[in-house]
Design a protein around this motif. Sequence first.
Motif, PDB file in Angstrom:
ATOM      1  N   LYS A 236     -54.879 108.628  54.546  1.00 36.02           N
ATOM      2  CA  LYS A 236     -54.777 107.848  53.317  1.00 36.02           C
ATOM      3  C   LYS A 236     -54.143 106.485  53.605  1.00 36.02           C
ATOM      4  O   LYS A 236     -53.152 106.384  54.314  1.00 36.02           O
ATOM      5  CB  LYS A 236     -53.939 108.611  52.300  1.00 36.02           C
ATOM      6  N   GLY A 237     -54.747 105.448  53.053  1.00 38.03           N
ATOM      7  CA  GLY A 237     -54.228 104.099  53.222  1.00 38.03           C
ATOM      8  C   GLY A 237     -54.707 103.386  54.477  1.00 38.03           C
ATOM      9  O   GLY A 237     -54.438 102.208  54.664  1.00 38.03           O
ATOM     10  N   ARG A 238     -55.416 104.083  55.339  1.00 37.45           N
ATOM     11  CA  ARG A 238     -55.896 103.503  56.598  1.00 37.45           C
ATOM     12  C   ARG A 238     -57.177 102.733  56.352  1.00 37.45           C
ATOM     13  O   ARG A 238     -58.082 103.216  55.703  1.00 37.45           O
ATOM     14  CB  ARG A 238     -56.138 104.615  57.606  1.00 37.45           C
ATOM     15  N   ARG A 239     -57.246 101.509  56.850  1.00 38.43           N
ATOM     16  CA  ARG A 239     -58.463 100.705  56.763  1.00 38.43           C
ATOM     17  C   ARG A 239     -59.197 100.780  58.085  1.00 38.43           C
ATOM     18  O   ARG A 239     -58.594 100.717  59.141  1.00 38.43           O
ATOM     19  CB  ARG A 239     -58.118  99.249  56.494  1.00 38.43           C
ATOM     20  N   LEU A 240     -60.492 100.904  57.992  1.00 35.33           N
ATOM     21  CA  LEU A 240     -61.314 100.908  59.192  1.00 35.33           C
ATOM     22  C   LEU A 240     -61.881  99.514  59.397  1.00 35.33           C
ATOM     23  O   LEU A 240     -62.316  98.874  58.452  1.00 35.33           O
ATOM     24  CB  LEU A 240     -62.462 101.911  59.045  1.00 35.33           C
ATOM     25  N   LYS A 241     -61.884  99.076  60.641  1.00 39.04           N
ATOM     26  CA  LYS A 241     -62.381  97.741  60.960  1.00 39.04           C
ATOM     27  C   LYS A 241     -63.357  97.825  62.122  1.00 39.04           C
ATOM     28  O   LYS A 241     -63.271  98.719  62.952  1.00 39.04           O
ATOM     29  CB  LYS A 241     -61.234  96.811  61.350  1.00 39.04           C
ATOM     30  N   GLY A 242     -64.266  96.868  62.165  1.00 42.66           N
ATOM     31  CA  GLY A 242     -65.151  96.705  63.309  1.00 42.66           C
ATOM     32  C   GLY A 242     -66.024  97.895  63.585  1.00 42.66           C
ATOM     33  O   GLY A 242     -66.660  98.457  62.689  1.00 42.66           O
ATOM     34  N   GLU A 243     -66.052  98.289  64.859  1.00 43.40           N
ATOM     35  CA  GLU A 243     -66.914  99.371  65.323  1.00 43.40           C
ATOM     36  C   GLU A 243     -66.604 100.696  64.629  1.00 43.40           C
ATOM     37  O   GLU A 243     -67.512 101.456  64.294  1.00 43.40           O
ATOM     38  CB  GLU A 243     -66.763  99.535  66.842  1.00 43.40           C
TER      39      GLU A 243
ATOM     40  N   SER B  10     -65.509 101.170  61.605  1.00 46.31           N
ATOM     41  CA  SER B  10     -66.052 101.098  60.255  1.00 46.31           C
ATOM     42  C   SER B  10     -67.555 101.337  60.260  1.00 46.31           C
ATOM     43  O   SER B  10     -68.080 102.082  59.428  1.00 46.31           O
ATOM     44  CB  SER B  10     -65.742  99.730  59.647  1.00 46.31           C
ATOM     45  N   ILE B  11     -68.245 100.727  61.194  1.00 43.74           N
ATOM     46  CA  ILE B  11     -69.699 100.884  61.297  1.00 43.74           C
ATOM     47  C   ILE B  11     -70.049 102.329  61.634  1.00 43.74           C
ATOM     48  O   ILE B  11     -70.953 102.922  61.046  1.00 43.74           O
ATOM     49  CB  ILE B  11     -70.281  99.914  62.345  1.00 43.74           C
ATOM     50  N   ARG B  12     -69.334 102.918  62.574  1.00 41.24           N
ATOM     51  CA  ARG B  12     -69.591 104.303  62.973  1.00 41.24           C
ATOM     52  C   ARG B  12     -69.331 105.264  61.808  1.00 41.24           C
ATOM     53  O   ARG B  12     -70.110 106.188  61.567  1.00 41.24           O
ATOM     54  CB  ARG B  12     -68.713 104.689  64.167  1.00 41.24           C
ATOM     55  N   PHE B  13     -68.239 105.035  61.059  1.00 44.12           N
ATOM     56  CA  PHE B  13     -67.918 105.886  59.916  1.00 44.12           C
ATOM     57  C   PHE B  13     -69.011 105.780  58.852  1.00 44.12           C
ATOM     58  O   PHE B  13     -69.461 106.788  58.308  1.00 44.12           O
ATOM     59  CB  PHE B  13     -66.556 105.503  59.333  1.00 44.12           C
ATOM     60  N   ALA B  14     -69.451 104.557  58.548  1.00 43.00           N
ATOM     61  CA  ALA B  14     -70.505 104.354  57.548  1.00 43.00           C
ATOM     62  C   ALA B  14     -71.792 105.048  57.972  1.00 43.00           C
ATOM     63  O   ALA B  14     -72.466 105.691  57.149  1.00 43.00           O
ATOM     64  CB  ALA B  14     -70.747 102.868  57.326  1.00 43.00           C
TER      65      ALA B  14
END
Length: 92
Positions: free
Chosen positions: A25-32, A34-38
């Motif tokens: 909770k509260g963690r932002r995903l960035k870059g690679e 974020s793309i992998r999670f999406a």
Amino acid sequence: MSTATTAAPSPDPSSTGLGLRRIPKGRRLKGEKSIRFATDVIKAYETKSIRRICEETGRSYGAIHRLLTNGGVTMRPRGYQHKASASPADAS
């Protein structure tokens, strides 16, 4: 005679075992990441509901819905979809 055993690698505690990672909770995903999670969420939506994905990842309904719509996914209609039943003419 000594037998060497190798222990299986311990499972990743942040993984749900189904390819979806639980994001703290509260963690932002960035870059690679974020793309992998999406990409993983979009693939999971083929067989799972948004609410199920939310439970497995720890993300909100809105966050998952936004990922899907931004990814160009055609959303399924709301509610349970009954399978088409055979018409009486097909039964004969």
